[in-house]
Every structure is written in C-alpha cells, then in structure tokens.
Design a protein around this motif. Structure first.
Motif, PDB file in Angstrom:
ATOM      1  N   GLY A 173     -33.507  51.869  23.600  1.00  0.00           N
ATOM      2  CA  GLY A 173     -34.466  50.957  22.989  1.00  0.00           C
ATOM      3  C   GLY A 173     -33.820  50.013  21.991  1.00  0.00           C
ATOM      4  N   LEU A 174     -32.797  50.500  21.291  1.00  0.00           N
ATOM      5  CA  LEU A 174     -32.092  49.668  20.316  1.00  0.00           C
ATOM      6  C   LEU A 174     -31.164  48.665  20.987  1.00  0.00           C
ATOM      7  CD1 LEU A 174     -31.147  52.406  17.673  1.00  0.00           C
ATOM      8  CD2 LEU A 174     -33.001  50.730  17.517  1.00  0.00           C
ATOM      9  N   LYS A 175     -30.603  49.027  22.154  1.00  0.00           N
ATOM     10  CA  LYS A 175     -29.624  48.178  22.814  1.00  0.00           C
ATOM     11  C   LYS A 175     -30.231  47.168  23.787  1.00  0.00           C
ATOM     12  CE  LYS A 175     -25.399  50.874  22.417  1.00  0.00           C
ATOM     13  NZ  LYS A 175     -24.709  49.758  21.759  1.00  0.00           N
ATOM     14  N   LEU A 176     -31.438  47.395  24.266  1.00  0.00           N
ATOM     15  CA  LEU A 176     -32.020  46.508  25.272  1.00  0.00           C
ATOM     16  C   LEU A 176     -32.105  45.046  24.848  1.00  0.00           C
ATOM     17  CD1 LEU A 176     -34.831  48.540  27.071  1.00  0.00           C
ATOM     18  CD2 LEU A 176     -32.652  47.744  27.984  1.00  0.00           C
ATOM     19  N   PRO A 177     -32.330  44.732  23.561  1.00  0.00           N
ATOM     20  CA  PRO A 177     -32.327  43.308  23.189  1.00  0.00           C
ATOM     21  C   PRO A 177     -31.015  42.602  23.492  1.00  0.00           C
ATOM     22  CG  PRO A 177     -33.425  44.587  21.490  1.00  0.00           C
ATOM     23  CD  PRO A 177     -32.809  45.568  22.442  1.00  0.00           C
ATOM     24  N   GLY A 178     -29.938  43.356  23.702  1.00  0.00           N
ATOM     25  CA  GLY A 178     -28.655  42.762  24.045  1.00  0.00           C
ATOM     26  C   GLY A 178     -28.453  42.546  25.535  1.00  0.00           C
ATOM     27  N   ALA A 179     -29.364  43.043  26.352  1.00  0.00           N
ATOM     28  CA  ALA A 179     -29.244  42.893  27.800  1.00  0.00           C
ATOM     29  C   ALA A 179     -29.505  41.452  28.220  1.00  0.00           C
ATOM     30  CB  ALA A 179     -30.229  43.824  28.506  1.00  0.00           C
ATOM     31  N   THR A 180     -28.803  41.005  29.258  1.00  0.00           N
ATOM     32  CA  THR A 180     -29.040  39.665  29.800  1.00  0.00           C
ATOM     33  C   THR A 180     -30.478  39.535  30.281  1.00  0.00           C
ATOM     34  OG1 THR A 180     -26.724  39.568  30.489  1.00  0.00           O
ATOM     35  CG2 THR A 180     -28.247  37.996  31.520  1.00  0.00           C
TER      36      THR A 180
END
Length: 382
Positions: A173-180
């Motif tokens: 959940g914390l890392k998804l904003p970094g996904a393309t």
C-alpha cells in the motif's frame, strides 16, 4: 518467431486464482505485442497447474522457490504456505532498486485495495484500542466507505500486524504510488467514488475487469454434466453452492447447510471436494438425489450464466462476486477471511444484491431465511 523488441518480467503471487488471473492478462498482452517477451515467474507447482498443456510463442514460465527447504520440509497448506512464500520472496524491492518501471495488477476489488492504501489513516483513527472495541465503527472518513465497518477489515489492518501477509500488504500500500500504473480487475461504475479517490493517490488506474469474462475456455471440461443437468430446471430456481478453492466451512456448517437445503426443497448444484462429503448428514445425498447434484468441480462461469441458477451461496471472494454480478445472480455470503468480509458488506449494504448469512455463520434456520428471501420474496426478486 518475430525479433524480440523488449522483455517483461511477470511475477505472481502463486496462490488461489492469482496466477491464472495474471496469466489471462499477460496472454492478451502477448497476443497484441508479439515482439515482446514475457518471462512468467512463479512456483513450480503454480506454473505446472496453469501452463499444463499450453504453450505461447512469447510467454515462458520460470520456476522460483516456494520458500520451503530444498528436497524436504512440509509442503504446508493455506496461510502457512502463503506466509512462507512471502518471507522468501526476493523481488519485493527489486524494481525500485534497479530503476525499472513496474505495473501492479490487483485482482481483488477497488474497496480492498483502498483499504490497504489507507491502512495508516485507519490505524490512526482506531488508535490502540483495536478491532474488537471498534467493531461497528464505520470508515466514513474514506471516500466510498461510509458503510464499511472496522469488523469488515482483513486481518492485519488493525490487529495482528506481525503477520507476514499483513506486513507485505502494508508495504504494498505504501509503494503503489510509485508504480507506473495499477491495473484493477474491476470496472469503474461498480465503485466510482472509490476509484476516483484511488486516481488521486496513484499515477494511473486502469480498470480492465471482470477478467474472467475474457478468459479462455474453462480449465477443465464439464465432465460431471453440470450444464445438461441445469437444462432440466426452471429459470432462476437452482441454488448453486461453491466456496472457492482455499477454505471451506467447518464440518458443523456443512451439515447445517445441507439440512437447510433439504428442508427448503430447492434444487441445488453443489461444488464440494470429495474428501468433505462425509461431513454431510447421513442419507442427505440419497434423500435429495432427485433435485440435487454434488460435483467435485463445476465450470462456475458457465454455471452462473445458466438461466436456471437463481442464487449463489458463496464465500464472497472477488472473482465469485464479479461473476455473480455479471450474470445477475443474487448472493448468499458466508465470508471467511481476507477481502471476503469487505465484499460481503458491499454486496449486502452498498449494492443490495445479496445477503450475509445470519451472524456470518451457516445455520439451518439462518440459511433457510436467506434462501426464502432471495428466491421466493419480492425483496429478493428486486
């Protein structure tokens, strides 16, 4: 074969319907992009199951460790095996470290994804008192969640933070904003408020579901003759019973469900593994043989599409919910874990297309009430 122009690594969570859902998407992408090579990384057991007898020009499976010792160790089941795999995965932060663009596929619903993205705000709101003391509190501070209660949340959102899967989902959940991009197995109209909110937190949200409606033919033929059997019944008269591939109700609930089915008099098609049939009441199969059919596996999508199916008694897993919605089959939900409770709440209180069994447990009286409501009551018809 065409010259390879680029290479995509595909990494799956090798349990339940996750691998087949991801392969279904990759299969369509590969057909549209024949010069792209897709390397599909999963456990040997998972790859063997979904690639058996299938070959694709530009998709190649590769086996990765399942987290168990080489040549030994208990294979484990359910959550134990899932936890072991999560603890062993090597690629969790690999893309970020190498600067490689990455896309995430979420095969659950927008509601459950939103929960994992909002985990920290939920914990801050609930505080240290935990889930039990706040069970009926709603998540009205999250867009589209005004009817979701704390008690509907998966384990690990509020309590049991030490669980490997809970920790992994929190990190996700914390890392998804970094996904393309984040690809959803859903469609926007079903949860427009939630998806609109997700678009403010993620770079790109792509709704490409329901994915099962674009899948290839069923993985196995209808060897038990479910569809010809359904042909013999009236429209919207049959109760279809299936609880997915991971968990099933405890023996006492299986017996109670059978008693309810027998007492209600409804025709039924029950997908039940052979090793669980001894939990059914003695003589149940014989007494209901003229209006019931029990099989070890059913082609669910085709079953739900059949006009004779009137209700789906389900664990409310996301694929089952989407498939029931796609063919307008009302649901009786007995949720177990993960996103089941969230989906059940959406089915009953947001979309109003089904009911949760009384107290969340299959009893003879509670199940009979639910069957009566959905099959024979005006509210059920609505």
């Amino acid at each position: 074969m065409a010259t390879i122009s680029s290479h995509i690594a595909v990494m799956t969570f090798p349990f339940s319907s996750h691998p087949s859902a991801l392969l279904n998407l990759v299969r369509r992408l590969a057909a549209s992009a024949p010069t792209v090579r897709f390397s599909f990384l999963s456990t040997a057991k998972s790859n063997q199951a979904i690639f058996s007898g299938k070959q694709y020009d530009n998709i190649k499976p590769y086996d990765v460790s399942d987290g168990l010792p080489e040549g030994g160790g208990s294979r484990g089941e359910g959550r134990l095996l899932v936890d072991r795999y999560i603890l062993s995965i090597w690629w969790r932060n690999g893309c970020d470290a190498m600067g490689v663009p990455w896309i995430a596929l979420w095969i659950g619903g927008p509601c459950s994804l939103s929960i994992h993205i909002h985990t920290d705000p939920i914990r801050s709101t609930v505080g240290d008192t935990g889930m039990a003391q706040n069970a009926e509190q709603t998540l009205k501070f999250i867009p589209g969640m005004s009817k979701i209660q704390i008690s509907d949340l998966p384990e690990g959102i509020v309590d049991h933070l030490e669980m490997p899967i809970a920790h992994a989902l929190h990190i996700m959940g914390l890392k998804l904003p970094g996904a393309t991009a984040v690809v959803l197995n859903s469609y926007e109209e079903i949860d427009l408020t939630i998806i609109t909110d997700l678009k403010t937190k993620l770079k790109k949200v792509l709704s490409v579901g329901p994915s099962t409606l674009t899948s290839s033919s069923p993985s196995k033929p209808d060897e038990s003759g479910c569809l010809p059997w359904l042909d013999k019944h009236k429209a919207a008269s049959v109760a279809y019973i299936s609880f997915g591939t991971i968990l099933v109700p405890p023996p006492s609930e299986l017996a109670a469900l059978a008693e309810a089915i027998e007492a209600s008099g409804v025709p039924y098609l029950w997908s039940l593994p052979d090793h669980l049939r001894h939990h059914l009441p003695q003589g149940f199969v014989e007494r209901t043989s003229t209006r019931g059919m029990i099989v070890s596996w059913a082609p669910q999508l085709q079953v739900l599409a059949h006009t004779s199916v009137g209700i789906h008694i389900t664990h409310s897993g996301w694929n089952s919910v989407l498939e029931s919605i796609s063919y307008a089959v009302p649901m009786i939900c007995r949720p177990f874990f993960a996103d089941n409770m969230l989906n059940c709440r959406m089915v009953e209180d947001v979309w109003e297309i089904g009911v949760r069994v009384e107290d969340g447990i299959l009893t003879k009286s509670g199940t009979m009430k639910a069957i009566e409501l959905l099959l024979f009551n005006d509210k059920g018809k609505k």
